[in-house]
Write an enzyme that holds these catalytic residues in place. Structure first.
Site, short mmCIF file in Angstrom:
data_model
loop_
_atom_site.label_atom_id
_atom_site.label_comp_id
_atom_site.label_asym_id
_atom_site.label_seq_id
_atom_site.Cartn_x
_atom_site.Cartn_y
_atom_site.Cartn_z
N GLY A 217 0.81 -1.21 0.00
CA GLY A 217 0.00 0.00 0.00
C GLY A 217 0.85 1.26 0.00
CB CYS A 250 6.56 3.77 -0.75
SG CYS A 250 7.31 2.17 -0.40
#
Length: 506
Positions: A217, A250
């Site tokens: 995610g 990320c």
């Protein structure tokens, strides 16, 4: 005759999967020693080309910094190799002589690898290595904006593998990628597991493909500078981390949360380390280039320098500017500075007290980073323990660079370019994904405990309400009481039933 590009892409994918399946069936017979030699040779070949691949990636994607992408390639090749080289992934991997259990590893088969544009070469190398280590084949779908550099990285890996004795076709790719081909790859009957690193829609497609999948995610990582932190050291690391490869990892810090009593010290150190503090007017201009529509990041700023982003917004900043920072107090999709920005742009939140700092961190994670990572700078171990217990993240980096710490460069975490977010983020794992996630384990277990199985009791009790038994008993009772007068047979039957039930419960 010119075929539609989607059709060409899909056909190329099918051909690559076919070759990969055939090669993997051959690879199944390789010993641990053969596999380890192949993995070593591939890692060395990719490592030797780290700089060249970094240059290709920056040139093709227009994102990031060559020197920093080289470091990511180094991590994705030799650091990953060093972390998995001694793992047993072939045949018997464990024999527990006490409990008489033997564990045997076997591969999934063909891996579908989805590669992002932000880390195109390092992720490709990493996924190829962990697939080869586990006797899997892999077919990769590159990001359309990073095809050349991704395919080049895979060719280097494939050539090295074949030269080391691997079957040809073990590493495959789509040279003309399309969303249609990526979706079909993930659903292909001969694909056995998916490694998806990319945008939310792609990860959701992986999980809905009907195949086992490792997807990751988003990482809207809060960074809390707690009042006990060494502010000078913390800020230096944070700016280095945020500007590393222009914020494309990320796990990079996305928003700063600082205690009120150290706020001015933090701002001073930020400026000393090349941060530019935006005023209210400049903040409004930069907000317009962070998001073009509420909640949706403008891809044009991803992996760009702070100076270029400022120029896009019409803001003049000094030539030495490394990151842009704006003070913020709100969190939400309509607040551009509070979302994941994948660029050297920060929001700065000031907390009046410790509980408010935790609340800010939680709000930022709930906005788009649940399950991923959190960065903390503190000299209070109790604070660190409280955060790791309470925050919905899979990794908490303490007193280090979050971006490269999360992938294992500055921490003891497993080197990986795919960071699971666990159930907090809707992922199947919270681990840094590595070779062990690409093997299945079957177990042989000998009996070691004696168990006495009791035999059914020979009960002569009849079930309540057995019609024949009740009628027989009633008949006998009536014969005995009949001379004394009229008797209601139904009443007698009910009385008998009650007696039988009472007898059975005792």
């Amino acid at each position: 005759m010119q075929f539609d590009q989607d059709l060409q892409s899909i056909q190329e994918m099918r051909d690559a999967v076919k070759r990969a399946k055939e090669a993997q069936l051959t690879y199944m017979s390789y010993s641990q020693e053969q596999v380890d030699e192949i993995v070593k040779r591939v890692a060395q070949a990719a490592y030797a080309k780290s700089l060249e691949l970094a240059q290709m990636a920056v040139e093709e994607t227009g994102m990031g910094i060559v020197e920093h992408k080289k470091i990511k390639n180094d991590v994705g090749s030799m650091a990953v190799f060093e972390s998995i080289k001694d793992e047993k992934t072939v045949g018997i991997i464990l024999e527990d002589r006490v409990n008489k259990i033997t564990e045997v590893a076997y591969p999934y088969g063909v891996v579908a690898g989805i590669i992002p544009t932000t880390n195109p070469t390092s992720t490709a190398i990493f996924k190829a290595l962990i697939s080869l280590k586990t006797r899997n084949a892999i077919v990769v779908s590159p990001h359309p904006r990073a095809v050349k550099c991704t395919v080049e990285a895979l060719k280097i890996c494939q050539d090295a593998a074949v030269q080391a004795g691997a079957p040809d076709g073990l590493i495959g790719w789509i040279s003309k990628p399309s969303m249609a081909a990526s979706n079909e790859l993930m659903k292909h009957r001969d694909v056995n597991v998916i490694l998806a690193t990319g945008g939310g829609a792609l990860v959701r497609a992986a999980y809905s493909s009907g195949k086992p999948a490792y997807g990751v995610g988003p990482g809207n990582v809060p960074c809390y500078i707690e009042k006990s932190a060494n502010v000078s050291k913390a800020v230096s690391m944070i700016v280095d981390s945020k500007s590393f490869d222009n914020g494309t990892i990320c796990a990079t810090e996305q928003a700063l949360v600082v205690d009120r009593n150290i706020q001015q010290m933090v701002i001073r150190e930020l400026k000393n380390n090349g941060a530019y503090m935006l005023n209210a007017k400049e903040k409004a201009l930069v907000e317009k280039v962070i998001t073009l529509t509420p909640g949706h990041l403008n891809p044009a700023i991803v992996g760009q320098t702070a100076i270029k982003i400022a120029e896009m917004a019409g803001v003049h900043v000094p030539a030495e500017t490394r990151v842009l920072i704006a003070e913020e107090s709100r969190v939400g999709k309509d607040v551009p500075f509070s979302i994941e920005k994948l660029s050297p742009v920060f929001a700065l939140y000031t907390a009046e007290h410790y509980e408010e700092a935790k609340e800010y961190c939680l709000k930022l994670l709930n906005l788009g980073g649940r399950g991923h990572s959190l960065s903390l700078h503190t000299n209070d171990d109790a604070v660190a323990k409280e955060f790791v217990l309470e925050m919905p993240v899979s990794r908490l980096m303490v007193n280090t660079l979050s971006s490269i710490g999360a992938v294992g460069a500055t921490t003891g975490l497993m080197p990986s370019l795919t960071l699971g977010c666990g159930s907090f983020g809707g992922n199947i794992t919270s681990d840094n994904v590595t070779a062990r996630h690409l093997i299945n384990i079957k177990r042989m277990a000998y009996g070691i405990k004696e168990v006495s199985i009791p035999k059914p009791s020979a009960s002569t009790k009849k079930s309540a309400g057995d019609k024949e038994d009740v009628e027989h008993i009633v008949d006998q009772v009536l014969k005995q009481v009949a001379p004394k007068g009229e008797v209601d047979a139904k009443v007698i039957a009910e009385m008998v039933n009650q007696v039988i039930q009472k007898y059975q419960t005792n």
